[in-house]
Design a protein around this motif. Structure first.
Motif, PDB file in Angstrom:
ATOM      1  N   SER A 161       0.812  -1.223   0.000  1.00 46.73           N
ATOM      2  CA  SER A 161       0.000   0.000   0.000  1.00 46.73           C
ATOM      3  C   SER A 161       0.845   1.272   0.000  1.00 46.73           C
ATOM      4  O   SER A 161       0.295   2.374  -0.088  1.00 46.73           O
ATOM      5  N   ARG A 170      -8.419   1.812  -1.640  1.00 51.86           N
ATOM      6  CA  ARG A 170      -9.714   1.129  -1.754  1.00 51.86           C
ATOM      7  C   ARG A 170      -9.650   0.055  -2.832  1.00 51.86           C
ATOM      8  O   ARG A 170     -10.147  -1.054  -2.655  1.00 51.86           O
ATOM      9  N   ARG A 173      -7.670  -2.969  -1.457  1.00 52.17           N
ATOM     10  CA  ARG A 173      -8.480  -3.786  -0.535  1.00 52.17           C
ATOM     11  C   ARG A 173      -9.404  -4.711  -1.307  1.00 52.17           C
ATOM     12  O   ARG A 173      -9.494  -5.910  -1.023  1.00 52.17           O
ATOM     13  N   ARG A 177      -9.033  -8.835  -1.536  1.00 50.13           N
ATOM     14  CA  ARG A 177     -10.174  -9.609  -1.050  1.00 50.13           C
ATOM     15  C   ARG A 177     -10.667 -10.563  -2.127  1.00 50.13           C
ATOM     16  O   ARG A 177     -10.989 -11.726  -1.857  1.00 50.13           O
ATOM     17  N   GLU A 195      -5.913   0.851   7.388  1.00 46.69           N
ATOM     18  CA  GLU A 195      -6.303   0.192   6.153  1.00 46.69           C
ATOM     19  C   GLU A 195      -6.260  -1.325   6.300  1.00 46.69           C
ATOM     20  O   GLU A 195      -7.157  -2.030   5.848  1.00 46.69           O
ATOM     21  N   ILE A 196      -5.225  -1.832   6.932  1.00 52.06           N
ATOM     22  CA  ILE A 196      -5.089  -3.275   7.112  1.00 52.06           C
ATOM     23  C   ILE A 196      -6.267  -3.830   7.914  1.00 52.06           C
ATOM     24  O   ILE A 196      -6.769  -4.926   7.636  1.00 52.06           O
ATOM     25  N   GLN A 198      -9.281  -2.998   7.833  1.00 57.77           N
ATOM     26  CA  GLN A 198     -10.444  -3.171   6.962  1.00 57.77           C
ATOM     27  C   GLN A 198     -10.278  -4.339   6.001  1.00 57.77           C
ATOM     28  O   GLN A 198     -11.231  -4.727   5.330  1.00 57.77           O
ATOM     29  N   LEU A 199      -9.096  -4.908   5.948  1.00 60.52           N
ATOM     30  CA  LEU A 199      -8.786  -5.920   4.949  1.00 60.52           C
ATOM     31  C   LEU A 199      -8.585  -7.314   5.516  1.00 60.52           C
ATOM     32  O   LEU A 199      -9.065  -8.288   4.939  1.00 60.52           O
TER      33      LEU A 199
END
Length: 306
Positions: A161, A170, A173, A177, A195-196, A198-199
């Motif tokens: 990232s 975004r 991610r 995913r 950020e991590i 959310q992933l």
């Protein structure tokens, strides 16, 4: 490739450079179908560990295997593992298409694979631009395209990232995913903890080369707490702690005058108990643990403990 053949297993892995131990007796497993965050402060040993996984660094002791085999014993490594370690490893005079064609030829992959990846990674319009003019974010995308040439089941991404703007984050991610949902094994190191969080599905944290936490993020985070603001905070705290005489009462932390943090009871439960005892509540907020809080607790507070 079956799930077992895509599993990463690290067992008692140690790497010493003279008197310096970069990785110490490290053991963990990374499962297929998940995005696993590999976290630790600078110098914790993350990159050294990932390089041992790909045979770029030889361990002093212990093993690092992918599908039960060391990287060097994989029959066609780029079909099994794709790795991104350096966002600047491009010939400045090559175009993105040139770069991918060189690596495709080395791996025995057709030019059609290059075209497909340029489209997939959003690089089609920049395919014939020289990489010397690429932004860091575009370099990250080109690195990912290079790692995916062999359609590998395992991806090792060291700080993918870095240099990405919010839109790029975004996109990353969603892309990672999607790869995990296809059953791939995705191991990602990063310092961008918001950020991590959310992933990732699973988390591996190391400090000074040693494991400090590993497991599903949902389990490591623990149940949420409830922040309560009340002019009757002292009485409410006593009431909460006496609410279950069997010894399973909520735990209450006084944050400051008139403000509590409650563990072991959800917001509706706190509200109902306060109303039953005619205690005033001005605010109730459910507080979930953040990855940053866990990270700092395990890698900073612990480090300061004598």
């Amino acid at each position: 490739m079956s799930g077992d053949r895509a599993r990463i297993e690290v067992s008692h892995l140690t790497k010493r450079y003279g008197e310096v131990t970069a990785v110490r007796d490290l053991t963990f497993t990374v499962e297929p179908g998940l995005v696993t965050g590999f976290l630790g402060p600078n110098g914790a040993g993350k990159t050294t560990t990932m390089r041992m996984l790909t045979g770029l660094v030889s361990p002093t002791s212990g093993t690092a295997t992918i599908g039960g085999r060391p990287y060097r014993r994989l029959p066609r490594p780029s079909r099994t593992v794709g790795a991104v370690f350096d966002a600047s490893a491009f010939h400045p005079g090559h175009t993105a298409r040139d770069h991918l064609r060189v690596y495709a030829a080395m791996g025995g992959y057709p030019d059609s694979r290059v075209t497909a990846l340029l489209d997939l990674l959003g690089l089609a319009e920049a395919a014939d631009r020289r990489t010397r003019g690429f932004s860091t974010g575009m370099r990250q995308r080109l690195n990912l395209a290079t790692a995916l040439l062999g359609d590998p089941r395992v991806l090792l991404l060291d700080e993918p990232s870095n240099g990405l703007d919010p839109e790029g984050m975004r996109w990353l991610r969603g892309f990672l995913r999607q790869l995990a949902d296809q059953g791939r094994t995705v191991l990602v190191s990063s310092h961008v903890l918001s950020e991590i969080q959310q992933l990732v599905d699973d988390v591996i944290m190391i400090r000074r080369g040693e494991l400090v936490a590993a497991g599903p993020w949902s389990r490591l985070a623990g149940p949420p707490a409830v922040l309560v603001t009340s002019p009757d905070a002292d009485r409410l705290a006593a009431t909460l702690q006496a609410s279950r005489p069997d010894g399973d009462a909520p735990s209450v932390e006084v944050i400051q005058a008139g403000r509590l943090r409650v563990h072991g009871l959800d917001a509706p439960g706190v509200a109902d108990l306060a109303a039953e005892h005619r205690l005033r509540v001005h605010e109730l907020v459910t507080e979930t643990s953040s990855l940053e809080q866990l990270f700092l607790h395990l890698t900073t507070d612990k480090a300061a403990t004598p």
